[in-house]
Design a protein around this motif. Structure first.
Motif, short mmCIF file in Angstrom:
data_model
loop_
_atom_site.label_atom_id
_atom_site.label_comp_id
_atom_site.label_asym_id
_atom_site.label_seq_id
_atom_site.Cartn_x
_atom_site.Cartn_y
_atom_site.Cartn_z
N UNK A 90 0.83 -1.21 0.00
CA UNK A 90 0.00 0.00 0.00
C UNK A 90 0.86 1.26 0.00
N UNK A 91 2.01 1.19 0.66
CA UNK A 91 2.91 2.35 0.67
C UNK A 91 3.70 2.47 -0.63
N UNK A 92 3.88 1.36 -1.35
CA UNK A 92 4.66 1.40 -2.60
C UNK A 92 3.85 1.94 -3.79
N UNK A 93 2.54 1.74 -3.77
CA UNK A 93 1.71 2.11 -4.93
C UNK A 93 1.86 3.59 -5.28
N UNK A 94 1.73 4.54 -4.34
CA UNK A 94 1.91 5.96 -4.73
C UNK A 94 3.33 6.28 -5.16
N UNK A 95 4.31 5.57 -4.60
CA UNK A 95 5.71 5.79 -4.99
C UNK A 95 5.92 5.37 -6.44
N UNK A 96 5.36 4.21 -6.79
CA UNK A 96 5.50 3.71 -8.16
C UNK A 96 4.83 4.65 -9.15
N UNK A 97 3.67 5.16 -8.76
CA UNK A 97 2.96 6.09 -9.65
C UNK A 97 3.78 7.38 -9.83
N UNK A 98 4.41 7.85 -8.77
CA UNK A 98 5.17 9.10 -8.83
C UNK A 98 6.39 8.99 -9.72
N UNK A 99 7.02 7.82 -9.76
CA UNK A 99 8.24 7.68 -10.59
C UNK A 99 7.94 6.90 -11.88
N UNK A 100 6.64 6.66 -12.13
CA UNK A 100 6.19 6.04 -13.38
C UNK A 100 6.84 4.68 -13.61
N UNK A 101 6.65 3.77 -12.65
CA UNK A 101 7.21 2.42 -12.73
C UNK A 101 6.07 1.41 -12.68
N UNK A 102 6.18 0.39 -13.54
CA UNK A 102 5.20 -0.69 -13.56
C UNK A 102 5.78 -1.90 -12.82
N UNK A 103 4.92 -2.70 -12.20
CA UNK A 103 5.43 -3.90 -11.53
C UNK A 103 5.92 -4.93 -12.56
N UNK A 104 6.74 -5.83 -12.08
CA UNK A 104 7.19 -6.92 -12.95
C UNK A 104 6.00 -7.75 -13.41
N UNK A 105 6.13 -8.34 -14.58
CA UNK A 105 5.09 -9.23 -15.09
C UNK A 105 5.49 -10.67 -14.79
N UNK A 106 5.38 -11.04 -13.52
CA UNK A 106 5.78 -12.38 -13.06
C UNK A 106 4.68 -12.94 -12.15
N UNK A 107 4.73 -14.25 -11.87
CA UNK A 107 3.69 -14.83 -11.00
C UNK A 107 3.98 -14.67 -9.50
N UNK A 108 4.91 -13.77 -9.15
CA UNK A 108 5.26 -13.56 -7.74
C UNK A 108 4.13 -12.85 -7.00
N UNK A 109 4.33 -12.72 -5.69
CA UNK A 109 3.41 -11.94 -4.87
C UNK A 109 3.46 -10.48 -5.36
N UNK A 110 2.34 -9.77 -5.34
CA UNK A 110 2.33 -8.37 -5.82
C UNK A 110 3.39 -7.48 -5.17
N UNK A 111 3.73 -7.73 -3.90
CA UNK A 111 4.77 -6.92 -3.26
C UNK A 111 6.11 -7.11 -3.97
N UNK A 112 6.46 -8.35 -4.25
CA UNK A 112 7.76 -8.62 -4.90
C UNK A 112 7.74 -8.15 -6.35
N UNK A 113 6.58 -8.22 -6.99
CA UNK A 113 6.47 -7.69 -8.36
C UNK A 113 6.69 -6.19 -8.35
N UNK A 114 6.10 -5.50 -7.36
CA UNK A 114 6.25 -4.04 -7.27
C UNK A 114 7.70 -3.67 -6.98
N UNK A 115 8.29 -4.33 -5.97
CA UNK A 115 9.69 -4.04 -5.63
C UNK A 115 10.62 -4.38 -6.80
N UNK A 116 10.33 -5.51 -7.44
CA UNK A 116 11.13 -5.91 -8.61
C UNK A 116 11.04 -4.88 -9.72
N UNK A 117 9.83 -4.33 -9.94
CA UNK A 117 9.66 -3.29 -10.96
C UNK A 117 10.48 -2.04 -10.65
#
Length: 196
Positions: A90-117
């Motif tokens: 929940x804390x990563x979502x606004x950060x990703x939007x601010x720096x225009x980053x998409x999560x990884x396209x993998x079958x991982x947990x959404x947290x690891x996809x976001x961090x990986x992105x």
């Protein structure tokens, strides 16, 4: 006269027999004492072995209890992990939007996809650090999200370290995406604080 002459010999023979009986008796007592001493020594050795075995078993039981406590703690972490992951995400979502980053396209947990992105973007484009620095400087919500993320991630790592003394799980998280993201965000915060 002949009778008187033979009597001391009979007395000597009687004393000799008594001495032989006494020697045999003392010999039997000595042998008995030796046998008893041998059995006492053997029993003592067996008791010492039993004490060693009991000490070893006690130490094993203590280790097993420690392992079971650690497994229980690890299971508790696993049960609570989903809530922790969602909170971090929940804390990563606004950060990703601010720096225009998409999560990884993998079958991982959404947290690891976001961090990986985020970390993949930073590896491809170091300018992502500058974008994050600006976002922290210009948007207090982004700064708050980063602070919340870093505090919760640090607490999570600290909790892992205290519940798992071997450190295998906490080292995995620290060396992985969670630790890398903490370093990345700390750099961005430092640059934003310096005003560069």
């Amino acid at each position: 006269m002949l009778y008187l002459h033979q009597q001391p010999q009979q007395i000597d023979k009687g004393k000799g027999m008594q001495n032989i009986i006494i020697y045999i008796f003392f010999g039997l007592i000595t042998i008995g004492c030796a046998i008893i001493t041998f059995y006492i020594h053997r029993t003592h050795a067996r008791i010492a072995d039993m004490n060693k075995t009991l000490d070893h078993q006690y130490n094993l039981i203590v280790k097993m209890q420690s392992v079971l406590k650690n497994k229980y703690a690890t299971n508790a972490i696993a049960e609570n992990a989903e809530m922790i992951y969602q909170d971090l995400l929940q804390n990563l979502i606004p950060i990703m939007a601010a720096i225009d980053v998409m999560p990884r396209n993998t079958p991982e947990h959404p947290l690891w996809r976001a961090l990986g992105g985020i970390m993949d973007e930073y590896a491809k484009n170091p300018f992502a650090l500058e974008k994050l620095r600006r976002a922290i400087k210009l948007d207090s919500e982004i700064a708050r999200s980063i602070d919340n993320y870093m505090r919760r991630a640090d607490n999570f790592l600290h909790h892992l370290t205290t519940t798992e003394p071997e450190g295998l799980l906490s080292n995995t998280f620290t060396d992985g995406l969670l630790g890398q993201s903490l370093t990345f965000f700390a750099q961005a915060k430092q640059l934003a604080a310096q005003g560069t």
